[in-house]
Design a protein around this motif. Structure first.
Motif, short mmCIF file in Angstrom:
data_model
loop_
_atom_site.label_atom_id
_atom_site.label_comp_id
_atom_site.label_asym_id
_atom_site.label_seq_id
_atom_site.Cartn_x
_atom_site.Cartn_y
_atom_site.Cartn_z
N PRO A 1 -7.43 -6.25 -3.12
CA PRO A 1 -8.17 -4.98 -3.17
C PRO A 1 -8.05 -4.19 -1.87
N ASN A 2 -7.91 -4.90 -0.75
CA ASN A 2 -7.75 -4.18 0.52
C ASN A 2 -6.51 -3.30 0.52
N TYR B 1 0.83 -1.21 0.00
CA TYR B 1 0.00 0.00 0.00
C TYR B 1 0.87 1.26 0.00
N LYS C 1 -6.60 0.55 1.13
CA LYS C 1 -5.80 1.10 2.22
C LYS C 1 -4.92 2.25 1.71
#
Lengths: 129, 376, 299
Positions: free
Chosen positions: A51-52, A15, A56
């Motif tokens: 996808p998280n 991320y 994030k």
């Protein structure tokens, strides 16, 4: 629209890589205020990542005040970082060039210069965060 | 779930149906020809009342029927074999892969994670394919019963191993057994091919051991002993002598299965040896007379060890029986000459009261074991 | 938020052979969870118990708040793609979709159809003639289109080539993005999973050696290189995961709950694979592992 890429070997959380790439794109002038970021699904389909992770990263960008989510529409850039593109930073580049000449004169070779640059960059990066 | 079972079973079902259709065609074509010849021959008997009359015409008809019987003998055997083999084929190709292949390829994991319980999965699989297995066998059995109708009338032996295993509900039971056997082996071995091989081996063994060792003991047998005297020997048909002993064809009640018959014994309980009765061999006097009249051997009996039933005495041509030159397939050992004469003069055996024989005829050591489903 | 999977002292044995022993685990919802461990660590057994295909011999397990027992209520909520992604070789792609539609009340035919088209699979093609990657995709489609709340995949990419592997994970992640399904993926190689997992469980001989969100795990772990010293000379609060010494230099992999304190060392982050390998090595060492605790439970 920009593309993201991912280097899983970097030891940097995925991320954070996305956040960094958005920042870089902003600095380079590739993204400007009002631009739409790719949707989570688009990023996922391109990178085959969780996808998280993308969500994030986008939340982080919102937290940094760089982007805002409009529900049902997408995530948009709210602030530009680089008002000028890198090429307009001529004086800065000249300074860097002069510093590199000094480093060579001090006996550093290209790998050494690169290591020192990377290290310094990382330190300043982390401080900025 | 029914859809999946059917979809998986479809190739096997199509193959099975094709084979069934081919078999049905074979049965119908050859069967209708035989039924025609039989009907024609019977029609010839009708004006005479029976086909075993002593006229030349009646003998010609009798020979015609014997000829019919002989010409279909091989095919009769092969078709019976087919009906016996079908359950094995079902067990191998429908039973063994049913679960074995799923476990082998791991597809049970796919099926088990749909919204269907494993119990239902198994029940539907067993139900659909199991019913198909029994239905296919039933159809084939019915076809064979129809086909073999005339031959069964002419000289069928209800209790012969192959006849018994290919008529009535027996093949259905074997189909259910073979299917369950194949399925279980597939389940336990988790491999299709070994399960198929072992299914074949076990089923074959059961088909051999069942009539040989188990079936004779399913019902308690009845033992009947006959003295050999003028009164009883007139009812004996067939006479045989082996190298060492004597045997008579003893009367057997209808629907009874003769499971064993020891050789003729003398009053001392010893087997009557041929060597001591050389004069009784069927060269001159009938052996019955010889053995009974011999004052030296009162109370001897004759022996034959075989499984047989009375020859067909019912049906449209009830009076006729094949003569000694055309023995029925089940009656493979040719009776010695002389037996048939006594036979011919017999009244229908099934008319004889059974109980009186059992109580009256007790001679030490001589045994006739009759296993019967009907109480005397 | 209740755990999607909660196991306590879970064990499974076949006769004398222990396939899983004393496994205690709690997995939070809304994640793509990577279950990593060497072959024989009990991953497959754990996952089969979780989807109700095996009954545990000891301990308790709850999946989505229910005991997995093969009942339809639970089957509808949990999707499972078995190892080597089995499909019916002589059934066509379309047959498989019919199978799914007939056997699942919650079947999403539109989704299944769209996925098959997207994958470019010919509906009339027999599954037995599909490539490994296509077969895996078909199995995934079946599992996804029944709309489960939890998707369990056992070594889904182990037998796929790198391109098919990436493709499979891409489609899996798209499904997760669309439906918000929780996912548990197992592999003996972290490199299979590191792009897609945001939660990681390292399982060695049935024991959880490490569990937590990937980002946090990466942030918490450092490799520090310094002049040779004992572990005890390191500041308190640093948990030493591994230590190597040469005559002059010591290399530690350490875990710190907060920021790594400054010190006379050079510190760098580990990539996920190195991190996992460090724990696997540690787990393999005799008498190890008792000190680790799952961090996931702390939040």
């Amino acid at each position: 629209m920009i593309d993201f890429h991912l280097d899983v070997r970097s030891g940097v959380a995925p991320y954070q890589q996305i956040v960094r790439q958005v920042r870089q794109a902003l600095l380079l002038g590739l993204l400007a205020e009002g631009d739409k970021l790719p949707t989570v699904k688009e990023v996922v389909a391109k990178l085959a990542i969780n996808p998280n992770t993308v969500s994030k990263a986008y939340r982080e960008l919102e937290h940094l005040g760089l982007a805002a989510a409009k529900p049902g529409v997408g995530t948009f850039i709210t602030r530009s970082l680089g008002h000028a593109s890198l090429t307009e930073h001529g004086p800065l580049q000249q300074e860097l060039r002069a510093w590199m000449d000094k480093a060579r004169a001090a006996g550093l070779t290209a790998p050494g210069i690169e290591a020192m640059f990377q290290n310094t960059l990382r330190e300043s990066d982390e401080e900025e965060k | 779930m029914i859809w999946l079972t059917w979809r998986q079973f479809r190739p096997q079902a199509v193959t099975g149906l094709a084979l069934l259709a081919a078999a049905a065609a074979l049965f119908l074509v050859t069967g209708s020809r035989m039924h025609d010849s039989y009907a024609t021959a019977l029609a010839g008997c009708a004006p005479m009342g029976a086909c075993d009359g002593s006229t030349a015409a009646a003998r010609a008809l009798g020979a015609q029927l014997s000829q019919l019987q002989r010409s279909y003998e091989l095919m009769f055997m092969l078709l019976q074999l087919l009906v016996i083999a079908v359950p094995a084929v079902i067990g191998i190709f429908w039973g063994a892969p049913l679960i074995g292949r799923e476990l082998e390829t791991g597809t049970h994991q796919l099926a088990w994670n749909q919204t269907v319980t494993r119990t239902r999965w198994l029940a539907v699989k067993l139900g659909v394919v199991g019913v198909a297995a029994i239905a296919a066998t039933a159809l084939l059995t019915w076809l064979l019963s129809w086909w073999a109708g005339p031959l069964d009338h002419l000289g069928g032996d209800r209790w012969a191993a192959m006849t018994f295993a290919s008529r009535g509900t027996v093949p259905l039971g074997y189909a259910a057994f073979a299917f369950a056997l194949g399925t279980t082996l597939g389940l336990l071995l988790r491999r299709t091919l070994p399960a198929m091989a072992i299914t074949l081996a076990v089923f074959t063994a059961v088909q051999i051991l069942m009539p040989a060792l188990i079936r004779p003991h399913l019902l308690p047998s009845t033992t009947t002993t006959y003295p050999i005297d003028q009164a009883t020997t007139s009812r004996f048909h067939d006479f045989q002598s082996t190298q060492t002993d004597f045997r008579f064809g003893l009367p057997v009640p209808k629907d009874a299965w003769l499971t064993s018959q020891p050789p003729v014994e003398n009053s001392a309980g010893q087997v009557a040896r041929v060597a001591d009765h050389l004069d009784c061999l069927p060269t001159g006097a009938t052996p019955q007379n010889c053995l009974t009249s011999a004052t030296a051997f009162p109370g001897t009996t004759c022996t034959r060890r075989s499984a047989t039933t009375p020859r067909a005495t019912t049906g449209p041509c009830s009076g006729w029986r094949p003569d000694s030159s055309s023995p029925s397939p089940a009656h493979s050992s040719a009776p010695a000459s002389g037996g048939s004469d006594a036979d011919r003069t017999d009244p229908p055996r099934n008319a004889r009261p059974r109980t009186s024989q059992v109580t009256r005829n007790i001679v030490r050591g001589a045994r006739l074991c009759v296993s019967t489903s009907a109480r005397p | 938020m209740t755990a999607i999977l909660q196991a306590h002292a879970l064990g499974k044995s076949y006769g004398r052979r222990q396939a899983l022993a004393d496994c205690t685990l709690e997995l939070p919802p809304g994640h793509v969870i990577g279950l990593v461990g060497p072959n024989g660590a009990g991953k497959t057994t754990l996952l089969k118990i979780a989807c109700g295909m095996l009954a545990p011999t000891t301990g308790q397990i709850e999946v989505l708040g229910e005991q997995p027992d093969g009942a339809t209520s639970q089957l509808a909520r949990v999707g499972y793609v078995a190892q080597d992604t089995p499909t019916y070789a002589n059934l066509s792609v379309a047959d498989h979709l019919t199978l799914g539609a007939r056997m699942n009340p919650g079947w999403d035919a539109k989704l299944a159809q769209a996925r098959i088209e997207q994958l470019g699979l010919q509906p009339r093609q027999k599954a037995g003639r599909l490539s490994g990657g296509q077969r895996a995709q078909l199995a995934l489609t079946l599992a996804v289109a029944k709309r489960p709340e939890l998707l369990i995949l056992d070594e889904p990419v182990a037998s796929l080539d790198p391109l098919a592997r990436r493709d499979f994970l891409r489609h899996l992640m798209e499904s997760v993005a669309e439906q918000g399904t929780s996912v548990i993926l197992s592999s003996h190689l972290i490199s299979d999973l590191e792009r897609v997992c945001d939660y990681l469980v390292v399982l060695v001989s049935s024991r959880v050696r490490l569990a937590g969100e990937v980002d946090e795990l990466l942030a918490q772990h450092h490799r520090i290189v310094c002049a040779r010293r004992q572990e005890s000379d390191l500041p308190a609060g640093l948990i030493v995961i591994s230590a190597e010494h040469t005559d002059r230099q010591s290399t530690f992999v350490v875990r710190s709950e907060g920021e790594l304190p400054a010190g006379d060392w050079s510190a760098e982050h580990l990539e996920l694979e190195d991190l996992v390998l460090t724990y696997l090595e540690r787990g393999a060492a005799p008498g190890a592992g008792a000190a680790t605790r799952p961090t996931g439970a702390a939040r």
